[in-house]
Design a protein around this motif. Sequence first.
Motif, short mmCIF file in Angstrom:
data_model
loop_
_atom_site.label_atom_id
_atom_site.label_comp_id
_atom_site.label_asym_id
_atom_site.label_seq_id
_atom_site.Cartn_x
_atom_site.Cartn_y
_atom_site.Cartn_z
N ALA A 1 62.95 -28.37 -10.61
CA ALA A 1 64.34 -28.32 -9.89
C ALA A 1 65.67 -28.24 -10.76
N LEU A 2 66.17 -29.09 -12.24
CA LEU A 2 66.91 -28.90 -12.36
C LEU A 2 67.30 -27.81 -13.55
N GLY A 3 65.90 -27.48 -13.84
CA GLY A 3 66.30 -25.97 -14.63
C GLY A 3 67.19 -24.78 -13.35
N TRP A 4 66.64 -24.83 -12.56
CA TRP A 4 67.04 -24.12 -11.54
C TRP A 4 68.70 -24.52 -11.05
N MET A 5 68.60 -25.77 -11.38
CA MET A 5 70.25 -26.19 -10.90
C MET A 5 70.93 -25.57 -11.31
N VAL A 6 70.81 -26.05 -12.93
CA VAL A 6 71.73 -25.31 -14.27
C VAL A 6 72.18 -23.97 -14.40
N SER A 7 70.35 -23.42 -14.00
CA SER A 7 70.88 -22.19 -14.45
C SER A 7 71.29 -21.43 -13.22
N ALA A 8 71.94 -22.23 -12.04
CA ALA A 8 72.63 -21.68 -11.11
C ALA A 8 74.02 -21.00 -11.13
N VAL A 9 74.65 -22.93 -12.20
CA VAL A 9 76.02 -23.02 -12.37
C VAL A 9 75.82 -22.01 -13.25
N ALA A 10 75.62 -21.56 -14.06
CA ALA A 10 75.44 -20.71 -15.04
C ALA A 10 75.59 -20.21 -14.86
N LEU A 11 74.76 -19.27 -13.65
CA LEU A 11 75.49 -17.84 -13.62
C LEU A 11 76.52 -18.06 -12.68
N GLY A 12 77.26 -18.45 -11.82
CA GLY A 12 78.05 -18.89 -11.72
C GLY A 12 78.94 -18.79 -12.97
N LEU A 13 79.31 -18.95 -14.05
CA LEU A 13 80.01 -18.83 -14.48
C LEU A 13 80.22 -18.03 -15.20
N LEU A 14 78.99 -16.99 -15.53
CA LEU A 14 78.37 -16.06 -16.48
C LEU A 14 78.57 -14.87 -15.14
N ILE A 15 79.73 -14.41 -14.17
CA ILE A 15 79.62 -13.43 -13.16
C ILE A 15 80.51 -12.39 -13.99
N GLY A 16 79.71 -11.28 -14.40
CA GLY A 16 81.08 -10.31 -15.05
C GLY A 16 80.46 -9.88 -17.16
N ASN A 17 79.48 -11.21 -16.84
CA ASN A 17 78.76 -11.24 -18.80
C ASN A 17 77.42 -10.93 -18.76
N LEU A 18 77.13 -9.70 -19.43
CA LEU A 18 76.04 -9.32 -19.43
C LEU A 18 74.89 -11.12 -19.54
N ALA A 19 75.23 -11.78 -20.33
CA ALA A 19 74.20 -12.88 -21.06
C ALA A 19 73.78 -13.08 -18.85
N TYR A 20 74.35 -12.59 -18.06
CA TYR A 20 74.24 -13.16 -17.13
C TYR A 20 72.71 -12.63 -17.08
N LEU A 21 72.30 -11.55 -16.81
CA LEU A 21 70.80 -11.17 -16.83
C LEU A 21 70.08 -11.42 -17.32
N LEU A 22 70.28 -12.19 -18.41
CA LEU A 22 69.26 -12.34 -20.02
C LEU A 22 69.14 -13.90 -19.08
N VAL A 23 70.20 -14.84 -18.96
CA VAL A 23 70.12 -16.53 -18.46
C VAL A 23 69.27 -16.27 -16.58
N ALA A 24 69.41 -15.23 -16.50
CA ALA A 24 68.93 -15.01 -14.63
C ALA A 24 67.06 -14.82 -15.03
N GLY A 25 67.18 -13.60 -16.13
CA GLY A 25 65.84 -12.99 -16.38
C GLY A 25 64.90 -14.27 -17.45
N GLY A 26 65.66 -15.10 -17.50
CA GLY A 26 65.01 -16.61 -18.35
C GLY A 26 64.31 -17.61 -17.24
N ALA A 27 65.76 -17.82 -16.19
CA ALA A 27 65.28 -18.62 -15.61
C ALA A 27 63.91 -17.92 -14.55
N LEU A 28 64.20 -17.22 -13.93
CA LEU A 28 62.81 -16.55 -13.13
C LEU A 28 61.01 -17.19 -14.20
N PHE A 29 61.64 -16.48 -15.26
CA PHE A 29 60.00 -16.90 -16.40
C PHE A 29 59.89 -17.88 -16.62
#
Length: 206
Positions: free
Chosen positions: A160-188
Amino acid sequence: MMDGKNTLEPDLDFLRGLVEGGGNRTQYLTGHAFAVGGGLYAFQCFANWLLVILALDLPGIVWITLHSLPTVIFLAYCVWQGVRYGASNTGNATSRAITAAFQAAGFTNLALILIFAPTAIGRNDFTIWLFYPAVVFALQGAAWLTAYQLRRRLWLLGVALGWMVSAVALGLLIGNLAYLLVAGGALFLFMTVPGIVMVRLSKNQD
């Protein structure tokens, strides 16, 4: 006058279900769906990141396929599972409550698509659409937090905390290529891996 014992039995059964664990077919199928869906969408994110990094000049059909094929495969898988196993409402009260929480999160995703997609298209601003996965991740965190509150198992809280932290990270990384890495890592990490755990637990507890 109604018998007191008969009146209390449904409540006692519900409370007993909340205390007891136990695997069941619903948990098994849900775990399978998480593992398959998480793997497909994690691959999609990593593939997108790699193609952007390599700056490959690929035809439009390749991008369309990359963005649509995981969803097509996952929907086909879900239909196949539904036909193969049919509807399942087995398990104790805890299992049914957890399943309901995930189903509610899933249906809410459809409403979110209808909120974000028209606005992003109408304004011709893809950035708006990038907030959609962040909100979905937060909803997944809420569903897993519900599971933790019902089962009180620390690994559920971690997911649960992993999903929530990832959600905040995605919001902060809008427009950054790291967005895709964080999203992929969280999904896995928070979808595929917990799905595998759910499948194994359901087998061990049968």
